[in-house]
Design an enzyme around this catalytic site. Structure first.
Site, PDB file in Angstrom:
ATOM      1  N   ASN A 171      41.803  21.472  14.610  1.00  8.22           N
ATOM      2  CA  ASN A 171      42.941  21.124  15.471  1.00  8.22           C
ATOM      3  C   ASN A 171      44.156  21.958  15.105  1.00  8.22           C
ATOM      4  OD1 ASN A 171      44.516  19.193  17.300  1.00  8.22           O
ATOM      5  ND2 ASN A 171      45.639  18.998  15.359  1.00  8.22           N
ATOM      6  N   GLU A 172      44.766  22.586  16.102  1.00  4.34           N
ATOM      7  CA  GLU A 172      46.051  23.304  15.931  1.00  4.34           C
ATOM      8  C   GLU A 172      46.112  24.068  14.611  1.00  4.34           C
ATOM      9  OE1 GLU A 172      49.360  20.639  16.768  1.00  4.34           O
ATOM     10  OE2 GLU A 172      48.882  20.646  18.897  1.00  4.34           O
ATOM     11  N   GLU A 291      45.449  18.685  24.781  1.00  3.55           N
ATOM     12  CA  GLU A 291      46.629  17.844  24.492  1.00  3.55           C
ATOM     13  C   GLU A 291      47.721  18.241  25.469  1.00  3.55           C
ATOM     14  OE1 GLU A 291      48.162  17.301  20.514  1.00  3.55           O
ATOM     15  OE2 GLU A 291      46.153  17.512  19.657  1.00  3.55           O
TER      16      GLU A 291
HETATM   17  O1  AHR Z   1      49.296  14.146  19.827  1.00  3.05           O
HETATM   18  C1  AHR Z   1      50.150  14.145  18.718  1.00  3.05           C
HETATM   19  C2  AHR Z   1      49.985  15.374  17.846  1.00  3.05           C
HETATM   20  O2  AHR Z   1      50.434  16.501  18.548  1.00  3.05           O
HETATM   21  C3  AHR Z   1      48.585  15.756  17.452  1.00  3.05           C
HETATM   22  O3  AHR Z   1      48.150  15.083  16.318  1.00  3.05           O
HETATM   23  C4  AHR Z   1      48.696  17.216  17.167  1.00  3.05           C
HETATM   24  O4  AHR Z   1      47.494  17.904  17.399  1.00  3.05           O
HETATM   25  C5  AHR Z   1      49.825  17.682  18.051  1.00  3.05           C
HETATM   26  O5  AHR Z   1      50.749  18.430  17.370  1.00  3.05           O
END
Ligand code: AHR
Length: 499
Positions: A171-172, A291
């Site tokens: 993730n990210e 997201e």
């Molecule tokens: O959705 C909230 C946060 O936003 C998530 O954990 C992250 O992936 C993003 O920065």
């Protein structure tokens, strides 16, 4: 003010992949504990999951839910969340600085998701962990039996494999806030090697490689090019994440932010296609916008929360009417990119920047953004058609030539229905829409749903739903032309059906 549109059944963008109406549940704040799960709540089922929340999620008909994070996943040991609950460790959760009790883990979540009618999009930890933990988790969830990890699942009471199809490779990972943040070269190599091992365990899976955390990242879009240089042939999707906010209270500019989103999607598409050309590949990379939402109302409150409690009220944005309009526009943007955006996750689903809120021990209620999401999930299934739009335009602080009319159209061939989704971005004036639908013969108007409100800042609460749609819109269909007055600052859903 007038705007015109032509909608023709042959102007097909693509079949809409229903997974663009996905969402997201992270172990964060009250999303899991106090959100979907609250043993002792009067509506809790035998497993401790709230039935009132399940009903609201079923109403939204969410096809896929991303889990367990988010930033959370980059410090998560999935083994902590399986097996007898009483033996599971309580851990310091470093991404959000809380305590994680691990009462809910992989199996409970997958079973719950099945009950609400959703697939799971599972993320693996490529922050503190890597290939080994990822391939073991996949063996645990997807392998039928006869091996260490699959037999462990069976011993935990889950005889049949879960067959999770969609997996996010971390993730990210471009974000310095991420536990185990990596450079593009580090991530590209790790994602490729993890993908290889995971496909050896289960060749039927689909994989999502991490793209940039937002257009604002200094490494965007070089991150996409550099990581795909490694992963292009090994993955099926690249992720996009984007959150918006009206921090300067400039609503004209705020409602234009989907032009930025549109540009983001174009840039990622082009970057993927550049790597495709560079590699002489025949494969097209698809986009997973996993997201997206409005996120800014809760920023100050979150800074006041003390660390190390279980399920504090983090990221509890209370959405207003103008947020619902922007969310509608973001959904319209996905529909217009239905040829490349195949998955998208409204982040998130319950309590944490969410359309559904709960009171601990009390009611569950709908935020303003619940409604555009509901409408598009319900009526946006079919073929996305490209509307030819002629609309008056305006300039705002950051954008020029912003069309007042923002629209997408979906043709549901099976049910012989057409739905026009339309936003009027004008804050003071109604927009008279004339839409040519002559290629659809023998259709009649079913309804014109409208969300409008005099106060752009109006919000819903547990006791009062002030911002909600009505179907008293006055659209008409005559001689193959739809005419409708779109109220100032409004979200509209105009539905036609073959008579
Ligand atoms: O959705 C909230 C946060 O936003 C998530 O954990 C992250 O992936 C993003 O920065």
């Amino acid at each position: 003010m007038k705007a015109r549109m032509i909608v023709d059944k042959s102007f097909r963008i693509a079949q809409v992949d229903k997974r663009i109406y996905g969402s997201f549940i992270e172990h964060l704040g009250r999303a899991v504990y106090g959100g979907i799960y609250e043993p002792g709540h009067e509506t809790a089922d035998a497993g401790g999951f709230r039935s009132d929340v399940k009903e609201l999620i079923k109403e939204l008909n969410v096809p896929i839910i991303r889990y367990p994070g988010g930033n959370f996943v980059s410090g998560y040991n999935w083994e902590d969340g399986v097996g007898p609950v009483t033996e599971r460790p309580k851990r310091l959760e470093l991404a959000w600085r809380t305590l994680e009790p691990n009462e809910v883990g992989t199996n409970e979540f997958i079973s719950w998701a099945k009950e609400v009618g959703s697939e799971v999009m599972m993320a693996v930890n490529l922050g503190t962990r890597g290939i080994d933990a990822a391939r073991n988790l996949l063996e645990y969830t997807n392998h039928p039996g006869g091996t260490y990890w699959s037999d462990l699942r069976r011993s935990h009471g889950y005889e049949q494999p879960h067959k999770i199809k969609t997996w996010c490779l971390g993730n990210e990972m471009d974000g310095p806030w991420q536990i185990g943040h990596k450079t593009s070269a580090e991530y590209g190599r790790l994602a490729l090697e993890t993908a290889k091992a995971m496909r050896l365990v289960d060749p039927a899976i689909e994989l999502v490689s991490c793209g940039s955390s937002s257009t604002g990242m200094p490494t965007f879009p070089e991150w996409e090019a550099a990581t795909l240089d490694h992963t292009y042939e090994a993955v099926d999707y690249i992720s996009l994440h984007q959150y918006y906010g009206n921090r300067d209270n400039d609503t004209a500019n705020y409602l234009a932010l989907t032009l930025d989103m549109d540009h983001f999607i174009h840039t990622v598409k082009s970057t993927c296609d550049y790597i495709k050309a560079k590699k002489r590949s025949k494969k097209t990379m698809y986009l997973s916008f996993d997201e997206w939402n409005v996120w800014y109302h809760s920023n100050d409150a979150d800074r006041q929360i003390d660390p190390w409690s279980v399920a504090p009220p983090q990221l509890e944005d209370v959405y207003n009417f103008e947020d619902a309009i922007l969310v509608g526009s973001m959904l319209i943007t996905f529909l217009r990119h239905a040829d490349r955006v195949k998955m998208a996750c409204l982040a998130q689903l319950v309590n944490v920047i969410a359309p559904i809120m709960t009171e601990n021990g009390g009611r569950a209620w709908k935020q303003t953004i619940f409604y555009p999401y509901l409408h598009v999930s319900k009526y946006g299934r079919g073929v996305s058609l490209l509307p030819i739009v002629d609309s008056p335009k305006y300039d705002s602080k950051d954008f020029t030539d912003v069309p007042y009319l923002d629209s997408a159209v979906v043709h549901n061939e099976a049910d012989e229905e057409i739905t026009i989704f339309a936003v009027n971005r004008h804050l003071e004036e109604a927009l008279d829409l004339e839409c040519d639908v002559r290629s659809f013969e023998g259709y009649r108007l079913i309804e014109h749903i409208v969300m409008e409100h005099d106060d752009l800042k109006a919000v819903n609460t547990a006791s009062e739903e002030t911002v909600k749609p009505h179907n008293r819109g006055e659209a008409k269909l005559d001689s193959g032309h739809v005419t409708a007055r779109l109220a100032k600052a409004s979200w509209n859903v105009i539905r036609l059906k073959k008579a």
